[in-house]
Design an enzyme around this catalytic site. Structure first.
Site, PDB file in Angstrom:
ATOM      1  CE  LYS A  46       3.910  -1.236  -3.621  1.00  0.00           C
ATOM      2  NZ  LYS A  46       3.860  -2.161  -2.517  1.00  0.00           N
ATOM      3  CG  ASP A  66       3.002   2.701  -1.772  1.00  0.00           C
ATOM      4  OD1 ASP A  66       3.995   3.059  -1.099  1.00  0.00           O
ATOM      5  OD2 ASP A  66       2.407   1.623  -1.597  1.00  0.00           O
TER       6      ASP A  66
END
Ligand code: C5P
Length: 292
Positions: free
Chosen positions: A11, A140
């Site tokens: 990401k 995350d």
């Protein structure tokens, strides 16, 4: 024995601001996460066994820990423990994402392992239960379970899916390193423990970014990462590469996560690929990556 192979995408943070320091040692953040086509490949094999064992083999990076500290191993063990199942689990991880770079490499491997485990155990856990488990592995990891573009708040676990743009990016990982806790400590110092005595550019920019997303577009002038303030002075090469991204024609560029990797967003796939090649010729580890 059964096996499931999962893609674990990296990401980037199109926006990342830190809002407050919390009593539990974490920080409240405002971020927009975006998944890209740079990926690790996680293959999880499960064999029936009276005792639980989890082993990991890594291909493509000798610096990665393969013991109980590896987030994929932690994820597999946690899944078995919480579901009270026993099995012999072996994981093969083909590592392509640069490690300790702010690209959620470890978190995405953990998330892919959880998805694979849940497939191997026939969807035993709901998405919600899987997300709760993911947060116990890292801030995350809940986002990484489902990826795409999402506004994430709290520690990162309050996730609101949003407009998912098609972006052509170049991701570059300089040969520098700052740990996430060290980067947060440096921000605490710069922003006086987020007591609001020091103004943050991110407050207004966040509103701009959210308004644009609501209109199904990206405001490239609102791309922002507060970690640049803490990490660029410690990782000068990283700051230089960001400037280089603009010289190579990027529409926008920023650090990802707590760094030190930086990304540039380009107008077309062709422009991004040319920029990635230029950076590689300059000796930088650079990757072309599209939205995924
Ligand atoms: O959640 P994770 O294990 O990835 O976080 C690593 C470290 O980063 C934490 O121990 C904490 O120091 C810092 N962190 C934070 N606030 C967040 C996420 C991480 O302070 N929202």
């Amino acid at each position: 024995m059964r096996a499931v192979k999962e893609r674990a995408n990296a990401k980037i943070n199109l926006f990342l601001d830190v809002r407050a320091k919390r009593p539990d040692g974490y920080h409240d953040i405002n971020t927009v996460m975006h998944s890209v086509s740079l990926y690790d490949e996680v293959t999880v094999c499960v064999a029936p066994s009276a005792n639980t064992s989890v082993s990991l083999r890594v291909v493509g990076n000798d610096r990665l820990v393969t013991d109980n500290k590896n987030l994929a191993v932690i994820a597999a063990k946690l899944y078995l423990e919480r579901t009270a199942k026993t099995a012999a689990v072996s994981i093969k991880l083909v590592k392509n994402i640069p490690i300790s770079a702010g690209l959620a490499g470890g978190s995405t491997d953990a998330a892919a392992t959880l998805r694979a485990m849940n497939k191997l155990f026939d969807g035993y856990l709901s998405d919600r239960a899987l997300r709760a488990m993911a947060l116990d592995i890292g801030s995350d990891v809940p986002y990484c379970l489902f990826g795409r573009t999402a506004v994430c708040e709290g520690r990162g676990e309050i996730i609101t899916p949003t407009y998912h743009p098609t972006l052509y990016t170049v991701i570059a990982a300089p040969n520098e390193y700052v740990s996430t806790p060290a980067a947060y400590s440096e921000l605490d110092r710069i922003y006086s423990d987020f007591d609001r005595s020091v103004g943050r550019r991110g407050e207004q920019l966040y509103d701009k970014m959210l308004s644009a997303l609501a209109e199904k577009r990206i405001d490239f002038s609102a791309v922002y990462n507060i970690f640049e303030d803490a990490v660029f002075p410690l990782c000068p090469r990283s700051a230089e590469i960001k400037a280089e991204m603009y010289r190579l024609g990027a529409v926008s560029a920023a650090m990802s996560g707590s760094g030190p990797s930086v990304y540039g967003i380009f107008e077309s796939e062709n422009a991004a690929r040319i920029a990635a090649d230029r950076l590689k010729n300059e000796g930088v580890s650079a990757y072309y990556a599209a939205s995924v």
